[in-house]
Write an enzyme that holds these catalytic residues in place. Structure first.
Site, PDB file in Angstrom:
ATOM      1  N   LYS A 174       0.769  -1.131   0.039  1.00 44.82           N
ATOM      2  CA  LYS A 174       0.032   0.017  -0.065  1.00 44.82           C
ATOM      3  C   LYS A 174       0.790   0.992   0.010  1.00 44.82           C
ATOM      4  O   LYS A 174       1.694   1.483   0.925  1.00 44.82           O
ATOM      5  CB  LYS A 174      -1.045   0.041   1.306  1.00 44.82           C
ATOM      6  CG  LYS A 174      -2.083   1.069   1.113  1.00 44.82           C
ATOM      7  CD  LYS A 174      -1.429   2.365   1.944  1.00 44.82           C
ATOM      8  CE  LYS A 174      -2.572   3.475   1.816  1.00 44.82           C
ATOM      9  NZ  LYS A 174      -1.939   4.878   2.349  1.00 44.82           N
ATOM     10  N   GLY A 228       5.159   4.181  10.358  1.00 39.20           N
ATOM     11  CA  GLY A 228       4.053   5.269  10.726  1.00 39.20           C
ATOM     12  C   GLY A 228       4.053   5.601  11.837  1.00 39.20           C
ATOM     13  O   GLY A 228       4.715   5.485  12.769  1.00 39.20           O
ATOM     14  N   SER A 229       2.724   6.269  12.262  1.00 42.43           N
ATOM     15  CA  SER A 229       2.608   7.086  13.659  1.00 42.43           C
ATOM     16  C   SER A 229       2.526   5.907  14.615  1.00 42.43           C
ATOM     17  O   SER A 229       1.939   4.615  14.408  1.00 42.43           O
ATOM     18  CB  SER A 229       1.360   7.892  13.466  1.00 42.43           C
ATOM     19  OG  SER A 229       0.226   7.135  13.472  1.00 42.43           O
ATOM     20  N   THR A 230       2.826   6.098  15.838  1.00 37.59           N
ATOM     21  CA  THR A 230       2.558   5.152  16.837  1.00 37.59           C
ATOM     22  C   THR A 230       0.944   5.027  17.190  1.00 37.59           C
ATOM     23  O   THR A 230       0.527   3.828  17.387  1.00 37.59           O
ATOM     24  CB  THR A 230       3.000   5.515  18.421  1.00 37.59           C
ATOM     25  OG1 THR A 230       4.637   5.792  18.352  1.00 37.59           O
ATOM     26  CG2 THR A 230       2.590   4.685  19.322  1.00 37.59           C
ATOM     27  N   GLY A 233       0.097   2.439  14.360  1.00 40.83           N
ATOM     28  CA  GLY A 233       0.519   1.234  14.687  1.00 40.83           C
ATOM     29  C   GLY A 233       0.053   0.430  15.774  1.00 40.83           C
ATOM     30  O   GLY A 233      -0.415  -0.741  15.601  1.00 40.83           O
ATOM     31  N   GLU A 250       7.642  -0.127  12.665  1.00 40.45           N
ATOM     32  CA  GLU A 250       8.537   1.253  13.215  1.00 40.45           C
ATOM     33  C   GLU A 250       7.683   2.423  13.221  1.00 40.45           C
ATOM     34  O   GLU A 250       7.019   2.758  12.298  1.00 40.45           O
ATOM     35  CB  GLU A 250       9.799   1.570  12.109  1.00 40.45           C
ATOM     36  CG  GLU A 250      10.581   2.798  12.481  1.00 40.45           C
ATOM     37  CD  GLU A 250      11.684   3.171  11.813  1.00 40.45           C
ATOM     38  OE1 GLU A 250      12.648   2.533  11.926  1.00 40.45           O
ATOM     39  OE2 GLU A 250      11.357   3.845  10.596  1.00 40.45           O
ATOM     40  N   CYS A 284      11.057  10.082  11.374  1.00 37.07           N
ATOM     41  CA  CYS A 284      11.007   9.476  12.984  1.00 37.07           C
ATOM     42  C   CYS A 284      11.979   9.665  13.793  1.00 37.07           C
ATOM     43  O   CYS A 284      12.024   9.545  14.900  1.00 37.07           O
ATOM     44  CB  CYS A 284      10.212   8.099  12.915  1.00 37.07           C
ATOM     45  SG  CYS A 284      11.087   7.093  11.799  1.00 37.07           S
ATOM     46  N   GLU A 383       5.421  13.548  19.449  1.00 36.72           N
ATOM     47  CA  GLU A 383       6.000  13.884  18.376  1.00 36.72           C
ATOM     48  C   GLU A 383       5.395  14.781  17.479  1.00 36.72           C
ATOM     49  O   GLU A 383       4.056  14.600  17.071  1.00 36.72           O
ATOM     50  CB  GLU A 383       6.126  12.420  17.653  1.00 36.72           C
ATOM     51  CG  GLU A 383       7.008  12.604  16.294  1.00 36.72           C
ATOM     52  CD  GLU A 383       6.911  11.313  15.595  1.00 36.72           C
ATOM     53  OE1 GLU A 383       7.941  10.754  14.905  1.00 36.72           O
ATOM     54  OE2 GLU A 383       5.681  10.352  15.683  1.00 36.72           O
TER      55      GLU A 383
END
Length: 481
Positions: A174, A228-230, A233, A250, A284, A383
């Site tokens: 994707k 991507g973002s936490t 995730g 990650e 990141c 972040e």
């Protein structure tokens, strides 16, 4: 204007009248640069079905030499096409030309590294008792979903795709819609190879997140590799937990740069400026916190402010530019709100500005520095993903380590010192997957990287990068009868 299309089972799908075709914009101008077709849930189903069929019915997973050869040739073709892809990457992402070139060079290196590893996946055997044997075999997991973000679409695609293919998996990718054309140009360097079995590689783009969510929850996807973002995730982990799918994540970061009182300040400040402004801070692992010993705080701050003020913010294609644009106007507006909040609740030491000489529709923003000492501060804990850094002070080594570790993130950090004994001692105590000493953002195909705490699960790059895509099987043989 180029239109990026969905690719399934060796074919590009032509959009029909019901297809949603959306635009990609150049962050340096605000103008439409390319277009893409947004995939449907049916497209995702067909892509996963094609990947599953390829994995189960073709010799791909059992042909390490084929996989190695294809990755090597993929690297050669990508290297040849890199100048053209780099230009598109700059136009769609807004980063500097040298950053785009470095990203593509790193991608080529990654492919060549995993080309070698593809032929070096070994099991082992042991004779447990006379004429009774245990074989430990290494097999590909199956179908891998690779979700690629926009900030480094070449590197972050290849660092998951290369080990997945080297291991023998089939994949569904994707791509981020902002940089879909970049991923398509890269993947064309692979799928033109007539020896690639149909269905081993498939990809799509979408506007929104529905198809991505469906892909990550699909019962025929065995492993999800996401960058991507936490927040996202965690959503992926929650949805995949229902079927215990394997994850490689990650996620977010809040990277501190710790400046010791014996540091070479010229080197430290230059490294911090580069580490904080890489990809306009949209990385990141980018430096977002600067922790300075209280005895040198004024000197370091003066140098940082001067260096950030002197930074040339401009179009990535301009050789004079030292920092490119943010990805879009929404990101610019979000960060401007953060700067306004800092005026109210913190001390703004350097205020980021929209350059007056850039187009109104562009997404440029110069760096900001915020003084923050309260560890509960939003600016320390969250972040921000842009060229905003906090400036913090500490009194001794223990406080520096404690402050650095006092967030939910643990992806990257750096120490700036001349006493390597102390720096090494600190590195052992820092809860980060990456600790650089007198450097920042040094990443290599051969060396694993990943996060502690809420910055991720698993490792990327290196030999360990294969592990998320490999199963271990025990086969027992009794030859006594």
């Amino acid at each position: 204007m180029h239109i990026s299309r969905t690719y399934i089972n060796g074919q590009f799908l032509n959009p029909d009248q019901s297809s949603l075709i959306a635009e990609c914009f150049n962050p340096a101008t605000g103008e439409a640069e390319a277009r893409y077709v947004s995939a449907s849930l049916q497209d995702v189903d067909e892509a996963v079905c094609a990947a599953r069929k390829a994995f189960e019915t073709t010799p791909w997973s059992q042909s390490p030499k084929l996989r190695s050869d294809m990755l090597r040739l993929f690297a050669d073709r990508l290297e040849a096409c890199a100048p053209e892809i780099s230009q598109v990457l700059v136009a769609l992402n807004g980063k500097l030309k040298r950053e785009a070139d470095q990203e593509l060079n790193a991608s080529v290196s990654e492919l060549r590294y995993y080309s070698g590893l593809a032929r070096n996946i070994f099991g082992r055997n042991i004779e447990i008792e006379p004429d009774k044997y245990s074989l430990i075999e290494k097999e590909a997991v199956g179908v891998a979903a690779v979700v690629v973000p926009w900030n480094a679409p070449a590197t972050l695609l290849i660092r998951s795709l290369a080990p997945a293919l080297a291991a023998g998996c089939s994949v569904v990718i994707k791509a981020a819609h902002q940089t879909a054309q970049v991923n398509e140009m890269i993947m064309k360097c692979l799928v033109q190879d007539q020896n690639l079995p149909l269905g081993v590689v498939n990809w799509f783009t979408e506007r929104g997140s529905q198809a991505s969510q469906y892909l990550c929850m699909h019962p025929d996807v065995d492993v999800v590799s996401f960058t991507g973002s936490t927040h996202v995730g965690k959503l992926i982990a929650e949805s995949s937990a229902k079927r215990l799918a394997r994850l490689s994540l990650e996620l977010g970061g809040k990277a501190p740069a710790i400046v010791l009182k014996d540091a070479d300040l010229d080197r430290a400040v230059a490294g911090i400026v580069a580490g904080a402004t890489v990809m306009a801070g949209q990385m990141c692992t980018a430096i977002s916190r600067v922790l300075v010993h209280e005895s040198i705080k004024d000197t370091v701050l003066d140098r940082m402010v001067s260096a950030f003020k002197g930074l040339r913010v401009g179009p990535g294609a301009d050789p004079a530019s030292q920092m490119g644009a943010l990805i879009d106007k929404a990101s610019q507006s979000r960060l401007l709100r953060e700067i306004d909040e800092a005026k109210q609740s913190a001390e703004l030491l350097l205020e980021g500005q929209i350059p007056a000489d850039m187009p109104e529709a562009s997404s440029f923003l110069s760096p900001s520095i915020i003084a923050a000492q309260d560890l509960d501060s939003h600016f320390i804990q969250e972040e921000l993903f842009g060229p905003i850094v906090t400036f913090e002070t500490y009194s001794d080594i223990d406080e520096a380590v404690a402050r650095s570790n006092a967030t939910r993130y643990g992806l990257a950090s750096s120490i700036w010192a001349t006493d390597y004994r102390i720096a090494r001692y600190m590195a052992r105590r820092l809860k980060f997957g990456n600790v650089w000493i007198n450097a920042h953002n040094r990443l290599f195909a051969e060396v694993e990287t990943g996060g502690y705490k809420e910055s991720g699960v698993g490792r990327l790059h290196g030999v360990d990068g294969l592990l998320d895509f490999i199963e271990t099987k025990h086969v027992y043989i009794d030859t006594t009868h």
